[in-house]
Design a protein around this motif. Sequence first.
Motif, PDB file in Angstrom:
ATOM      1  N   ASN A  38       0.897  -1.358  -0.084  1.00 59.87           N
ATOM      2  CA  ASN A  38       0.073   0.090  -0.101  1.00 59.87           C
ATOM      3  C   ASN A  38       0.727   1.148  -0.066  1.00 59.87           C
ATOM      4  N   VAL A  42       4.830   0.892  -0.344  1.00 60.69           N
ATOM      5  CA  VAL A  42       5.396   1.260  -1.803  1.00 60.69           C
ATOM      6  C   VAL A  42       6.236   2.434  -2.058  1.00 60.69           C
ATOM      7  N   SER A  95       0.666  -1.471  -6.195  1.00 61.84           N
ATOM      8  CA  SER A  95      -0.096  -1.215  -5.127  1.00 61.84           C
ATOM      9  C   SER A  95      -1.260  -2.018  -4.974  1.00 61.84           C
ATOM     10  N   SER A 211       8.503  -2.840  -3.320  1.00 62.66           N
ATOM     11  CA  SER A 211       8.103  -2.920  -2.099  1.00 62.66           C
ATOM     12  C   SER A 211       8.942  -3.853  -1.280  1.00 62.66           C
TER      13      SER A 211
END
Length: 362
Positions: A38, A42, A95, A211
């Motif tokens: 999220n 990220v 995301s 991420s």
Amino acid sequence: MTVLPRTLSPRTLTQPIKRAMARWFAKRAPKSDSATLNLRNVYIFFRREGLLFAVLLMITFIAGINYGNNLVLGLCFYLISIWLISFHMTFLHISGLQVQLLEVTMAEVGAPVWVTLQVRSESRQPRRQLMFRFEQHQLDKQENNEHDHKRNSKRSRKLLNNDPKLQVLLPRVQGEQIIRLPIITYKRGQLELPRLTVSTVYPLGIMRAWSYVYFARTAWVYPKPSAFDWQTQYVTASLDDLPTGGQYSQHIQGQDDFERLDSYIEGESLARVSWAHVARGQGMLTKHFADPVGVEQVLDYADMPAAHHEQKLAQLAHGAITIGSLGVPFTMQLPNESHTESAIGHGEAFAQVCLLRLAQSS
């Protein structure tokens, strides 16, 4: 005697910065066996090609302002709009992605530990060009401090990170998908899983979104099996060579061979009652059966011919795998373990239990 100050290499200067950034990334992504990517975890930045694209935008803008050329300025603003769209799409492709750890295998030293992951996307649009890899260079902390390793450590880490065998590229993700990733092992014991990097450069390769996922589960690495000269004292060539019956045979409770008759105890199954004896008026007797298991093999740490602790454990691993493949009942005695922990078993499943004990041995 004048002591000249040591020259600092670029790597020495950047190491504290990298460690500080690693701690900052770890704080934003707590350890868990499942993670959702999220806004908090990220990150997105220019790639090397993207930096060249940014330089092109600056040159185009300066040229348009300097010469008052509206066409050049229009081209500049058009390229900026392409960059903004690319920025938005690259971020959206990572995301909201969900990553869950399903399984971690056990492996011997030098063999890879395989991690099974479930990747899930709830977006209606497919996600493309997703790269998954573990940060293998974190394992280089286990290298020794010899001069050659210091000289080549940077090169070896770069090769590990770019090795295509250690990463998985998913061209298209929609719904659920299962992937398996290897982790290189260097020593016996508990292995903390390195951080997982999920990244994408879709659609234009200008921006890179990524991420980090930190898993709470750990893996176990058992010693690499080492054969020893007198293993024939423990290992039988085949099951046909095992003595059965007489003083050499042992039995466990089962249902194959009749063993004895005992008085009936309330609560026992009526199916085992000898009704022929009841009909003759001899009372209720219960039939007991047993399965022959052959000779019990004992793998004792103290009997291993090696001199060093790790070599003894490696020989025990070889014995457990060999006897387990034959299906012979055996037990393994390790130092600092009670007799209750050294249970008797057989088969490959019990051999895996013994290998786990060797991996956890201090």
